[in-house]
Design a protein around this motif. Structure first.
Motif, PDB file in Angstrom:
ATOM      1  N   SER A   1       6.649  -3.459   3.892  1.00  0.00           N
ATOM      2  CA  SER A   1       6.302  -2.803   5.033  1.00  0.00           C
ATOM      3  C   SER A   1       4.776  -2.447   5.128  1.00  0.00           C
ATOM      4  O   SER A   1       4.247  -2.511   6.213  1.00  0.00           O
ATOM      5  N   CYS A   2       4.224  -2.110   4.231  1.00  0.00           N
ATOM      6  CA  CYS A   2       2.887  -1.815   4.209  1.00  0.00           C
ATOM      7  C   CYS A   2       2.032  -2.944   3.515  1.00  0.00           C
ATOM      8  O   CYS A   2       1.281  -2.621   2.531  1.00  0.00           O
ATOM      9  N   ASN A   3       2.029  -3.929   3.894  1.00  0.00           N
ATOM     10  CA  ASN A   3       1.402  -5.173   3.208  1.00  0.00           C
ATOM     11  C   ASN A   3      -0.109  -5.069   3.580  1.00  0.00           C
ATOM     12  O   ASN A   3      -0.562  -4.235   4.008  1.00  0.00           O
TER      13      ASN A   3
ATOM     14  N   ARG B   1      -1.482  -4.309   7.189  1.00  0.00           N
ATOM     15  CA  ARG B   1      -1.518  -3.074   7.720  1.00  0.00           C
ATOM     16  C   ARG B   1      -2.350  -2.311   6.928  1.00  0.00           C
ATOM     17  O   ARG B   1      -3.094  -1.626   7.310  1.00  0.00           O
ATOM     18  N   GLY B   2      -2.837  -2.613   5.379  1.00  0.00           N
ATOM     19  CA  GLY B   2      -3.739  -1.858   4.769  1.00  0.00           C
ATOM     20  C   GLY B   2      -4.993  -2.205   5.195  1.00  0.00           C
ATOM     21  O   GLY B   2      -5.985  -1.286   5.131  1.00  0.00           O
ATOM     22  N   PHE B   3      -5.529  -3.217   5.578  1.00  0.00           N
ATOM     23  CA  PHE B   3      -6.866  -3.720   6.373  1.00  0.00           C
ATOM     24  C   PHE B   3      -7.041  -2.645   7.415  1.00  0.00           C
ATOM     25  O   PHE B   3      -8.094  -2.046   7.551  1.00  0.00           O
TER      26      PHE B   3
ATOM     27  N   MET C   1       1.457   6.439  12.789  1.00  0.00           N
ATOM     28  CA  MET C   1       1.348   5.730  14.401  1.00  0.00           C
ATOM     29  C   MET C   1       1.071   4.397  14.371  1.00  0.00           C
ATOM     30  O   MET C   1       1.611   3.692  15.256  1.00  0.00           O
ATOM     31  N   ASN C   2       0.611   3.864  13.420  1.00  0.00           N
ATOM     32  CA  ASN C   2       0.518   2.400  13.180  1.00  0.00           C
ATOM     33  C   ASN C   2       1.908   1.764  13.197  1.00  0.00           C
ATOM     34  O   ASN C   2       1.972   0.642  13.754  1.00  0.00           O
TER      35      ASN C   2
ATOM     36  N   LEU D   1       0.916  -1.077  -0.120  1.00  0.00           N
ATOM     37  CA  LEU D   1      -0.158   0.078   0.118  1.00  0.00           C
ATOM     38  C   LEU D   1       0.915   1.363   0.101  1.00  0.00           C
ATOM     39  O   LEU D   1       2.066   1.380   0.710  1.00  0.00           O
ATOM     40  N   GLY D   2       0.436   2.399  -0.802  1.00  0.00           N
ATOM     41  CA  GLY D   2       1.318   3.479  -1.089  1.00  0.00           C
ATOM     42  C   GLY D   2       1.482   4.478   0.176  1.00  0.00           C
ATOM     43  O   GLY D   2       1.354   5.571  -0.349  1.00  0.00           O
TER      44      GLY D   2
END
Lengths: 161, 518
Positions: B482-484, B487-489, B326-327, B228-229
């Motif tokens: 890193s933003c798989n 994390r996107g969900f 923050m996540n 995710l961008g």
């Protein structure tokens, strides 16, 4: 022009001329050593903050890593060597010349002229005259009233010649 | 005077006068060492508390890049072309302006930085944009493999696809970049995953709640690499912030404040409308896609972020940057509840999304509240603050940690004068190794203002470039970017909770067991 020799100073004149030289030396030496021991120090922030008619030149110095390294090196060792020289009265004449050049650059990079604003905070309020300019004039005074051949290592060098 | 100039013999008097100022040098040395000693005591006291390396795993990762990855891109508007630049593709006309800029001004390093950007060993084989002019711009960037201005020879460039479905069906494309308006993100990601293409998708991950689950399923079922961008994940200060949290430097964190502060038409999504644009070069039906039908509108096409029909508003568009940061730093996950309020208070231009928004998210299992406050009509920079009992942290491109005057942990050091709460306990500025309470006032000032350049190994690095590298490394060598999709969900659900609360004017909750927003 009649060359003024240091022979004619009174003791009190000699004392205060020497005190002025030693204090300026102390100031230079400390400024240089502080930069030497700080691995993060660089002149880049100071250079990019430059304003006035020489702004482009100082920004040019800051813009390329090569010139920046030279400026940083020359600053650190210039300050240390000039400082040590003035403190000890060693090679005082070239040290005073070098100090004049360095202070000239410091003044011209941040001239306190009307309408110029700096990011760098100053510790006082200045209009055209600032402490850099005063120190520069003090250095010129020391050049005009040489005393290191009376008090200072230059006396020994001169004598042994 | 008894001194005889012609007498070259050095007398005792000469030695005394010659060495008269040497004691001052001794006094200098003594003062120097005592000051240094004092600073070292303070420094040691700080270093006991804080040592952050700030290592970015993406930079350190060694993955053989011998396999050339063949990309396709859907959406080559402003953001799409920025991603292409991060991948090493820039229109010759843009390079011309960089060169002109560099010729006029030595400090304009855009050309040099672009040239110094690492080669990611990718090729773009397909471009899809429903607006002819943007498609041409995208193709022109991808064709410029020599990375030079318009007087250099260009290659033919990638094939243009009129629809994304045709691009996804192409056999010479391994992975796709999706940089379309929000209302297409989910649909396209799902279809790309089903076609076996790896996906780099702009944030937010989805436009609606139901498609959020489908994206996760499609990505997992088809085993593709999804990124995710949120390119800010590659910001060095964030890695340091995360380390500071894991070392418990802040103590117990119970409040986090994040903000959006903008005050110009572009920041408020009132983008310029191309003069050449019209019904003849925009495929309006394809633009609408899953959105409600609407007559052709240039305003809606160019300023789509202003309408819920295509946008996710402040919560999806800008809060997600803050949330994801923050996540990353605090491992927040999905909140227990969300409460939002706001309105359209400044831009009365027919938009449906608010321009002022406040959101509060509760994380009772972590004992903390995440507060978000956004304004599109004030530039007052309120920053990002993580507040702990012992210290608080401000994170941006820079990082500053201040000890709290009421801290329990640092009490004795504050009382002994070893820590001054008014000076940063730790401050990091990219390009500088470390700044702390001992650093000179001038340097602290420069560091705080971000006036030092961002260098990494001697050159400035674009975070989008690193984020793409992260994704490509995982395609080549396995692993999770890193933003798989997990994390996107979390990002999408959190943003949707905020939006639902605003639109329905109620507090909404996350049912962890049923994995549902209620």
């Amino acid at each position: 022009m009649k060359k003024n020799t240091s022979q004619s100073y009174s003791a009190i004149q000699l004392f205060w001329l020497t005190a002025l030289r030693v204090l300026i030396g102390w100031h230079f030496l400390y400024e240089g050593l502080v930069k030497l021991v700080n691995p993060n120090w660089s002149s880049v922030g100071y250079l990019v903050d430059s304003r006035g008619f020489m702004q482009q030149f100082f920004e040019w110095l800051a813009a390329r890593p090569g010139t920046l390294q030279v400026v940083d090196f020359a600053n650190i060792w210039g300050l240390i060597l000039i400082g040590a020289g003035l403190l000890l009265g060693f090679l005082t004449k070239p040290a005073l010349w070098a100090a004049t050049v360095m202070l000239g650059f410091y003044y011209l990079s941040h001239p306190p002229f009307v309408g110029l604003n700096y990011n760098l905070p100053t510790e006082g309020s200045y209009l055209i005259v600032n402490k850099v300019l005063i120190e520069l004039v003090a250095v010129v005074v020391l050049m005009v009233f040489p005393a290191s051949r009376r008090i200072g290592l230059d006396r020994l060098i001169h004598k042994s010649k | 005077m008894d001194e005889n100039k012609n007498n070259n013999k050095i007398t005792r008097r000469d030695i005394i006068k010659g060495l008269a100022t040497v004691p001052v040098a001794g006094a200098f040395a003594w003062s120097w060492f005592s000051k240094r000693g004092h600073e070292n005591v303070l420094k040691k006291a700080l270093q006991e508390e804080i040592q952050l390396s700030g290592n970015n795993p993406v930079l350190d990762r060694e993955v053989p890049d011998d396999k050339r990855i063949r990309l396709g891109i859907i959406g080559t508007g402003g953001r799409g072309r920025s991603i292409l630049k991060g991948a090493g593709f820039l229109q010759p006309e843009i390079i011309d302006t960089y060169l002109e800029g560099a010729a006029k001004n030595n400090t304009d390093t855009r050309y040099r930085e672009f040239q110094e950007q690492d080669d990611l060993n990718v090729v773009v084989n397909g471009v899809c944009d429903i607006y002819d002019i943007n498609a041409k711009r995208g193709i022109s960037a991808c064709a410029n493999i020599k990375k030079e201005g318009s007087d250099s020879q260009q290659t033919e460039g990638p094939k243009r696809y009129k629809t994304y479905k045709e691009l996804l069906a192409a056999n010479d494309i391994d992975a796709v970049i999706i940089a379309t308006p929000d209302h297409w993100h989910g649909t396209m990601t799902i279809e790309a995953a089903r076609s076996g293409k790896h996906v780099y998708c702009e944030k937010p991950m989805t436009w609606t709640v139901p498609e959020t689950y489908e994206v996760v399923k499609a990505v997992r079922d088809n085993g593709i690499v999804f990124q995710l961008g949120h390119q800010l994940r590659q910001t060095e200060a964030y890695f340091r912030a995360k380390e500071a949290i894991s070392k418990n430097i802040l103590g117990k964190v119970s409040l986090v404040e994040v903000t959006t502060n903008r005050n110009d038409p572009t920041g408020a999504w009132v983008y310029p409308i191309d003069k050449e644009a019209g019904r003849h070069n925009i495929d309006w039906e394809q633009f609408i896609g899953p959105a409600p039908a609407h007559p052709f509108s240039l305003e809606r096409f160019f300023r789509w972020r202003c309408w819920w029909d295509y946008s996710t508003g402040l919560s999806g568009d800008l809060f997600t940057h803050e949330y994801d940061a923050m996540n990353q730093i605090l491992d927040l996950g999905i909140p227990y509840s969300a409460m939002s309020s706001g309105g359209i208070y400044f831009y009365k231009d027919g938009r449906t999304v608010p321009d002022v928004l406040q959101q509060s998210f509760e994380f009772p299992d972590k004992d903390l509240t995440l507060l978000y406050s956004a304004s599109l009509s004030s530039n007052l920079n309120r920053g990002r603050r993580i507040m702990g009992h012992d210290a608080y942290m401000e994170v941006g491109g820079n990082l500053k940690i201040f000890v709290d005057s009421g801290s329990t942990k640092y009490r004795s050091k504050i009382d002994n004068g070893l820590i001054d709460p008014s000076l940063p306990l730790y401050s990091f500025t990219p390009g500088m190794k470390q700044v702390d309470a001992i650093t000179s006032a001038t340097e602290q000032y420069f560091a705080g203002r971000g006036l030092m350049y961002t260098y990494r190994g001697g050159k400035r690095v674009d975070t989008t470039h690193l984020h793409l590298k992260d994704w490509l490394d995982c395609i080549r060598g396995g692993g999770e970017p890193s933003c798989n999709v997990e994390r996107g969900f979390e990002e999408a659900i959190t943003a949707h909770m905020g939006t639902i609360s605003y639109l329905e004017n109620r507090k909404v909750y996350w049912d962890q067991e049923k994995q549902l927003i209620v």
